[in-house]
Scaffold this motif. Sequence first.
Motif, mmCIF file in Angstrom:
data_model
loop_
_atom_site.group_PDB
_atom_site.id
_atom_site.type_symbol
_atom_site.label_atom_id
_atom_site.label_comp_id
_atom_site.label_asym_id
_atom_site.label_seq_id
_atom_site.Cartn_x
_atom_site.Cartn_y
_atom_site.Cartn_z
ATOM 1 N N UNK A 288 0.829 -1.205 0.000
ATOM 2 C CA UNK A 288 0.000 0.000 0.000
ATOM 3 C C UNK A 288 0.868 1.263 0.000
ATOM 4 N N UNK A 289 2.001 1.207 0.700
ATOM 5 C CA UNK A 289 2.897 2.364 0.725
ATOM 6 C C UNK A 289 3.418 2.665 -0.674
ATOM 7 N N UNK A 290 3.748 1.642 -1.434
ATOM 8 C CA UNK A 290 4.279 1.838 -2.782
ATOM 9 C C UNK A 290 3.282 2.484 -3.721
ATOM 10 N N UNK A 291 2.011 2.375 -3.395
ATOM 11 C CA UNK A 291 0.976 2.982 -4.243
ATOM 12 C C UNK A 291 0.833 4.482 -4.002
ATOM 13 N N UNK A 292 1.423 4.965 -2.920
ATOM 14 C CA UNK A 292 1.314 6.394 -2.579
ATOM 15 C C UNK A 292 2.243 7.207 -3.477
#
Length: 292
Positions: A288-292
């Motif tokens: 999910x962090x990589x999608x930010x």
Amino acid sequence: MDAGLHYMTFTHPEWETNLTDRLTDTAKVADEGGFRLFTVMDHYYQMIPVGGPFEPMLEGYTTLGYLAGVTSNLELGLLVTGVTYRHPGLLAKIATTIDVLSRGRAWLGIGAAWYDREHEGLGVPFPATSERFERLEETLRIVNQMWSDDDGAFTGEHYRLQETINLPQPPRGRLPIMIGGGGERKTLRLVAQYADATHLFTREGLDGVAHKLDVLREHCDRLGRDYDAIEKTIGGGGGVDPVADPDAFLAEMEQYAKLGVTLVTSSPPKNGDPAAWAERFAESVLPRLREI
């Protein structure tokens, strides 16, 4: 946004017998799980807020040399090297060695140092703040010269090198330099002039980090440096454990991403299992962090 794992404490259950195994297991989980950066501290003694001098602390660059041999993907660095701990010519050689042995995965994280007790305890000179910043700037000039085609002399106020020979050179030509700290007059000016990345702290809060980045931009404008060429990184997670409360952590990181932050470092809690924490982060937070 990328993730860094900052291994801030070695005080985990049964550290007296399991310290090496826990460090190794955690680094391997991070290496295989998609973390970008793995960092340890550069201290002789553990910091007072994290337990103080009578808790375990490994020497930073020796630790990175070990980690270079047990990982394949992680970028490696100290968060951050204290400028007072090593002569700058030797520091350039040490950092280059880590980069060569890791096949181009090392960073040079550096700052002006601050922990007077460990200096006094082990007999390392601890100059006044103004002199430490003078030494930091000369060190930045020296390492950049040693990572260039210029192997001649360097003459500064505090350091004098007859030759700046440095073989082998780093695989990428030089190491990325990250300067830690948010001092507006000196530190951020040094970032603008010499660094590839800045490292700020979420304890400043969103508005505080935004202000520091505005100051950095002003320094870049004065020096003719491309502000966008400097990577913006943060540490601390605002006091939120990303594994315990991923939604709160990720909501906060969305706000920092809007400021241009591209990497956040987080630390496994003290007295827990750091490898298990890293595994949960890689599984439930990192995608999910990589999608930010």
